[in-house]
Enzyme design. Sequence first.
Site, PDB file in Angstrom:
ATOM      1  N   ILE A 150       2.051   5.903  -0.459  1.00 54.03           N
ATOM      2  CA  ILE A 150       2.350   6.348   0.899  1.00 54.03           C
ATOM      3  C   ILE A 150       3.237   5.344   1.625  1.00 54.03           C
ATOM      4  CG2 ILE A 150       1.301   7.028   3.097  1.00 54.03           C
ATOM      5  CD1 ILE A 150       0.611   8.803   0.587  1.00 54.03           C
ATOM      6  N   GLU A 151       2.924   4.068   1.460  1.00 58.00           N
ATOM      7  CA  GLU A 151       3.625   3.037   2.229  1.00 58.00           C
ATOM      8  C   GLU A 151       5.065   2.819   1.782  1.00 58.00           C
ATOM      9  OE1 GLU A 151       2.696   1.498   4.913  1.00 58.00           O
ATOM     10  OE2 GLU A 151       0.710   2.383   4.970  1.00 58.00           O
ATOM     11  N   SER A 152       5.305   2.741   0.463  1.00 58.80           N
ATOM     12  CA  SER A 152       6.639   2.347   0.001  1.00 58.80           C
ATOM     13  C   SER A 152       7.130   3.127  -1.211  1.00 58.80           C
ATOM     14  CB  SER A 152       6.610   0.870  -0.365  1.00 58.80           C
ATOM     15  OG  SER A 152       5.756   0.676  -1.474  1.00 58.80           O
TER      16      SER A 152
END
Length: 190
Positions: A150-152
Amino acid sequence: MLKRLFYALALLPALWLAGCASPLAVPADHAATSSVTASADPGTGLPSSPDSSTSVYPGGGLKPLAAEPSLRSRSVQSLLPPADLWERVRRGFAMSDLDSDLVRERELWYSSRPDYVARMTERGSKYLFYIVEELERRDMPSELALLPFIESAFNPQAVSSAKAAGMWQFMPATGKYFDLTQNMFRDDRR
């Protein structure tokens, strides 16, 4: 870092040679061909107060374990982790389920982009095994292994508009809080 790696590599052959250089010593009175017995108590079959010069070694061939009814009813848990990494991730889920409109919206977004999910999974294959191993070792929820999706999108060089960096998207202040080096030569958030 390079110096430590050099020292570690230099020690490996020495450790290997040290382990190979010393064979097991067998005392002369305990040769492989001799059998040493002690007198046994006829009621229990256990040695009856052997003196310090007498050793007791089991004799004869190997015998199968007795199939007692109490042992048959117990199940044995496997000590080996599952072969499938995704099964290991699912088994380690420990966070409570989230049920909100935002979660359903994100689920729809990812499920409508299978090619994007496939690219993220391929990119994450370099890191996911190590992350799951470390989470299991620390007894942490395995959902954290999925956070870089999700983040990167598992891009270690990702930088957000808010200056968060790395797969985990650490903000500069958070990196300082966790004592991560951040200078022009090195950024441990990545």
